[in-house]
Design a protein around this motif. Structure first.
Motif, PDB file in Angstrom:
ATOM      1  N   ARG A  73      -1.869  11.660   4.304  1.00 24.73           N
ATOM      2  CA  ARG A  73      -2.835  11.597   5.071  1.00 24.73           C
ATOM      3  C   ARG A  73      -4.109  10.575   4.939  1.00 24.73           C
ATOM      4  N   LEU A  74      -4.378  10.562   3.617  1.00 26.89           N
ATOM      5  CA  LEU A  74      -5.319   9.686   3.421  1.00 26.89           C
ATOM      6  C   LEU A  74      -4.995   8.167   3.653  1.00 26.89           C
ATOM      7  N   ALA A  75      -3.617   7.852   3.496  1.00 27.27           N
ATOM      8  CA  ALA A  75      -3.399   6.578   3.388  1.00 27.27           C
ATOM      9  C   ALA A  75      -3.046   6.286   4.813  1.00 27.27           C
ATOM     10  N   ARG A  76      -2.581   7.304   5.751  1.00 22.89           N
ATOM     11  CA  ARG A  76      -2.346   6.811   7.115  1.00 22.89           C
ATOM     12  C   ARG A  76      -1.409   5.399   7.397  1.00 22.89           C
ATOM     13  N   GLN A  77      -0.418   5.543   6.621  1.00 22.15           N
ATOM     14  CA  GLN A  77       0.668   4.280   6.812  1.00 22.15           C
ATOM     15  C   GLN A  77       1.717   4.957   7.424  1.00 22.15           C
ATOM     16  N   PRO A  78       2.344   4.007   8.503  1.00 26.48           N
ATOM     17  CA  PRO A  78       3.428   4.527   9.022  1.00 26.48           C
ATOM     18  C   PRO A  78       4.765   4.729   8.268  1.00 26.48           C
ATOM     19  N   HIS A  79       5.748   5.636   8.592  1.00 23.74           N
ATOM     20  CA  HIS A  79       6.914   6.052   8.018  1.00 23.74           C
ATOM     21  C   HIS A  79       6.380   6.592   6.418  1.00 23.74           C
ATOM     22  N   GLY A  80       5.144   7.133   6.230  1.00 20.31           N
ATOM     23  CA  GLY A  80       4.620   7.481   4.865  1.00 20.31           C
ATOM     24  C   GLY A  80       5.642   8.728   4.320  1.00 20.31           C
ATOM     25  N   LEU A  81       5.974   9.693   5.105  1.00 23.53           N
ATOM     26  CA  LEU A  81       6.695  10.791   4.733  1.00 23.53           C
ATOM     27  C   LEU A  81       8.248  10.157   4.313  1.00 23.53           C
ATOM     28  N   ARG A  82       8.855   9.232   5.135  1.00 18.37           N
ATOM     29  CA  ARG A  82      10.274   8.855   4.766  1.00 18.37           C
ATOM     30  C   ARG A  82      10.178   8.133   3.396  1.00 18.37           C
ATOM     31  N   ALA A  83       9.233   7.208   3.191  1.00 14.58           N
ATOM     32  CA  ALA A  83       8.975   6.702   1.909  1.00 14.58           C
ATOM     33  C   ALA A  83       9.137   7.438   0.843  1.00 14.58           C
ATOM     34  N   LEU A  84       8.097   8.627   0.872  1.00 13.47           N
ATOM     35  CA  LEU A  84       7.818   9.439  -0.073  1.00 13.47           C
ATOM     36  C   LEU A  84       9.124  10.348  -0.462  1.00 13.47           C
ATOM     37  N   VAL A 116       0.736  -1.327  -0.008  1.00  8.45           N
ATOM     38  CA  VAL A 116      -0.035   0.157  -0.204  1.00  8.45           C
ATOM     39  C   VAL A 116       0.887   1.318  -0.102  1.00  8.45           C
ATOM     40  N   LEU A 117       1.881   1.124   0.861  1.00  7.62           N
ATOM     41  CA  LEU A 117       2.577   2.428   0.912  1.00  7.62           C
ATOM     42  C   LEU A 117       3.319   2.781  -0.414  1.00  7.62           C
ATOM     43  N   ARG A 118       4.050   1.793  -1.072  1.00  5.85           N
ATOM     44  CA  ARG A 118       4.707   1.918  -2.355  1.00  5.85           C
ATOM     45  C   ARG A 118       3.742   2.604  -3.100  1.00  5.85           C
ATOM     46  N   MET A 119       2.332   2.184  -3.457  1.00  5.70           N
ATOM     47  CA  MET A 119       1.492   2.520  -4.283  1.00  5.70           C
ATOM     48  C   MET A 119       1.033   3.937  -3.816  1.00  5.70           C
ATOM     49  N   VAL A 120       0.845   4.211  -2.749  1.00  2.00           N
ATOM     50  CA  VAL A 120       0.360   5.511  -2.582  1.00  2.00           C
ATOM     51  C   VAL A 120       1.454   6.638  -2.911  1.00  2.00           C
ATOM     52  N   VAL A 121       2.705   6.342  -2.815  1.00  5.84           N
ATOM     53  CA  VAL A 121       3.770   7.146  -3.089  1.00  5.84           C
ATOM     54  C   VAL A 121       3.631   7.374  -4.647  1.00  5.84           C
ATOM     55  N   LEU A 122       3.525   6.038  -5.420  1.00  4.82           N
ATOM     56  CA  LEU A 122       3.312   6.288  -6.800  1.00  4.82           C
ATOM     57  C   LEU A 122       1.989   7.022  -7.332  1.00  4.82           C
ATOM     58  N   GLU A 123       1.171   7.143  -6.630  1.00  2.92           N
ATOM     59  CA  GLU A 123      -0.081   7.949  -6.715  1.00  2.92           C
ATOM     60  C   GLU A 123      -0.044   9.116  -6.651  1.00  2.92           C
ATOM     61  N   ALA A 124       0.745   9.496  -5.587  1.00  2.00           N
ATOM     62  CA  ALA A 124       1.158  10.694  -5.528  1.00  2.00           C
ATOM     63  C   ALA A 124       2.037  11.535  -6.554  1.00  2.00           C
ATOM     64  N   LEU A 125       3.072  10.596  -6.921  1.00  2.00           N
ATOM     65  CA  LEU A 125       3.753  11.354  -8.129  1.00  2.00           C
ATOM     66  C   LEU A 125       2.810  11.180  -9.480  1.00  2.00           C
ATOM     67  N   ILE A 175      12.426  12.639  -4.091  1.00  2.00           N
ATOM     68  CA  ILE A 175      13.619  13.484  -4.305  1.00  2.00           C
ATOM     69  C   ILE A 175      14.461  13.018  -5.370  1.00  2.00           C
ATOM     70  N   PRO A 176      14.757  11.845  -5.469  1.00  2.00           N
ATOM     71  CA  PRO A 176      15.715  11.299  -6.375  1.00  2.00           C
ATOM     72  C   PRO A 176      14.966  11.438  -7.878  1.00  2.00           C
ATOM     73  N   PHE A 177      13.523  11.244  -7.858  1.00  2.00           N
ATOM     74  CA  PHE A 177      12.605  11.361  -8.897  1.00  2.00           C
ATOM     75  C   PHE A 177      12.723  12.850  -9.525  1.00  2.00           C
ATOM     76  N   LEU A 178      12.759  13.796  -8.684  1.00  2.00           N
ATOM     77  CA  LEU A 178      12.867  15.272  -8.981  1.00  2.00           C
ATOM     78  C   LEU A 178      14.144  15.410  -9.820  1.00  2.00           C
ATOM     79  N   LEU A 179      15.316  14.907  -9.230  1.00  2.00           N
ATOM     80  CA  LEU A 179      16.722  15.286  -9.726  1.00  2.00           C
ATOM     81  C   LEU A 179      16.802  14.693 -11.056  1.00  2.00           C
ATOM     82  N   VAL A 180      15.974  13.482 -11.278  1.00  2.00           N
ATOM     83  CA  VAL A 180      16.177  12.795 -12.736  1.00  2.00           C
ATOM     84  C   VAL A 180      15.208  13.642 -13.437  1.00  2.00           C
TER      85      VAL A 180
END
Length: 372
Positions: free
Chosen positions: A338-349, A121-130, A354-359
Motif C-alpha cells: 500500500r505504501l509503494a502504490r505500484q501497479p500489480h504489486g500483489l501479483r509480484a509479491l 521499485v516493485l522488486r525492491m519493495v517485495v524484497l523489503e516485505a520479505l 509463495i515459492p520463498f515460503l516453500l523453500v
C-alpha cells in the motif's frame, strides 16, 4: 467524480470490500455482543497505525525522504549493493522499531530512490516485505505476535532472541541471496532530476519526524490512542493538507480485516476442528501455525493457537515463517504494497513470496530443531 472513476476506486479497494463483506456475513450468521466486536477491532493497533500514517505523510510532503534518497543514490555504485543495503536496513530497523514502522520509514525512501534512478521499485519493495518478516523474527518487540508470545512465555529478552536466532538467520540469508539474484547487475543510473537538490520544508519535516518518534514511544508504552488523537489535532491545525492526503482507506481496510478474521477465528466449528489436532507435536504445531497464518494472518493465528501450544518459541517460529507466502500471512506485506502504490504489486509479491515460503519453511524447521 465520474462513475468510471468510482468503479476504478472500488476495484483498487477489493481487499477492503472483501473483508467488509466477510464481516457483514459473519455478523448476520453469528451475532455477537458489542464487547466481542471491540476485542476484534484491536483499537490500540488501529490507533497506532493512524498515528504512523499521519506522521509519514507529513515526512513525505516535506520532501525530506526525497532529499535523503538523492544523497543515498548519489553514493551507490551497483543496484545489487544498493538493494542489499536497503534490505539490511529494513531487517535491522524491524528488530527495534517493529516491522510496520520500519516499512513506513524505508518504503517511501525506496520509492523516492526509484524516482531518481533505475532501481526497480516493485522488486525492491517485495524484497523489503520479505526482509521485514525475517528481521522482526529475531526480536521480542519486532512484531505483535512476538511481543504476545514473549510476554505469555515469561521469557527474558535475550533468551527469546537467542531461541529465535536460527530461524531468523535462515530467513535473512535467503532474503539476501534472493536480493543478489533478483536485482540486475547494472550500475546505478541517475535520472536528471537526481542532481537537483529538493528544498526541504524544515518546519513540516521537524514536526513529522518528532511525531513519528513520539508515536513509536507511545505505542511501546500502550498509549497509541493518545498519540493518534494528539497528532490528529496537531496536524489539523499545523498541516491540514498533509492530513487530507493520509491514506485513510488503508486504515478502514485493516479495521475490516481485524473484524472479519477475529470473528472467523472464534467460530465454534473452527474451535472444534482445532481440538482434533495434537499441537503437542512440534511438526503439527509448526505446520498448523504456518497454515493458520496463510488463512487468517499470523497475529490472529497466534491468538488462536496460544492456549493450545505448549512451547511459545515453537509457535513463534511457525507464525513468523507463516508471514511469507500469501500476502495476508503478515499485515506487514499489505502495508508495504500500500505504501509503494505500484501497479500489480500483489501479483509480484505472490510470485516471489509463495515459492520463498516453500523453500524457507523446511530449512527453518531443520535449523530450529537441530540448533535448539
Amino acid at each position: 467524480m465520474t462513475g468510471r472513476h468510482w468503479l476504478g476506486r472500488l476495484k483498487a479497494e477489493w481487499l477492503l470490500l472483501a473483508f467488509a463483506l466477510l464481516t457483514l456475513v459473519l455478523a448476520f450468521v453469528d451475532p455477537q455482543p458489542a464487547a466481542a466486536w471491540r476485542r476484534w477491532l484491536q483499537g490500540p493497533t488501529l490507533a497506532g497505525l493512524a498515528g504512523l500514517l499521519i506522521a509519514i505523510q507529513g515526512i513525505r510532503d516535506s520532501t525530506l525522504v526525497q532529499h535523503a534518497a538523492a544523497l543515498l543514490v548519489a553514493r551507490a555504485h551497483s543496484l545489487r549493493s544498493l538493494g542489499l543495503l536497503l534490505v539490511s536496513a529494513t531487517a535491522l530497523l524491524s528488530m527495534v522499531l517493529t516491522n510496520d514502522v520500519s516499512l513506513f520509514v524505508l518504503v517511501p525512501l525506496t520509492v523516492a530512490i526509484g524516482g531518481l534512478s533505475n532501481l526497480p521499485v516493485l522488486r525492491m519493495v517485495v524484497l523489503e516485505a520479505l526482509a521485514v518478516n525475517a528481521g522482526s523474527t529475531l526480536s521480542p518487540i519486532g512484531n505483535p505476535q512476538n511481543l504476545l508470545l514473549w510476554q505469555h512465555g515469561q521469557l527474558s529478552f535475550l533468551g527469546f532472541a537467542w531461541a529465535m536466532l536460527p530461524a531468523a538467520a535462515v530467513m535473512f540469508a535467503l532474503v539476501a541471496a534472493l536480493t543478489w539474484a533478483w536485482l540486475p547487475r547494472d550500475r546505478v543510473a541517475l535520472a536528471p532530476q537526481a542532481l537537483d537538490r529538493q528544498s526541504v520544508t524544515r518546519g513540516l519535516a521537524t514536526l513529522s519526524t518528532v511525531a513519528l518518534a513520539a508515536m513509536v514511544v507511545l505505542m511501546e508504552y500502550g498509549h497509541a490512542a493518545i498519540g493518534a488523537g494528539t497528532l490528529l489535532l496537531v496536524f489539523a491545525l499545523a498541516a491540514p493538507r498533509s492530513l487530507a492526503r493520509v491514506d485513510w482507506l488503508l486504515l478502514l481496510t485493516f479495521a475490516a480485516i481485524f473484524l472479519g478474521l477475529g470473528h472467523l477465528a472464534e467460530l465454534p466449528w473452527v474451535d472444534a476442528a482445532l481440538d482434533r489436532l495434537d499441537f503437542g507435536q512440534p511438526l503439527t504445531l509448526y505446520l498448523g501455525g504456518i497454515l493458520a497464518s496463510q488463512l487468517i494472518s499470523n497475529v490472529p493465528a497466534t491468538v488462536l493457537l496460544l492456549e493450545r501450544a505448549h512451547d511459545p518459541i515453537a509457535l513463534a517460529v511457525a507464525v513468523n515463517v507463516g508471514g511469507f507466502g500469501l500476502a495476508i500471512g503478515s499485515l506487514a506485506n499489505l502495508i508495504a504494497l500500500r505504501l509503494a502504490r505500484q501497479p500489480h504489486g500483489l501479483r509480484a509479491l505472490h510470485r516471489v513470496s509463495i515459492p520463498f515460503l516453500l523453500v524457507c519453511a523446511p530449512l527453518v524447521y531443520i535449523a530450529w530443531r537441530w540448533l535448539r
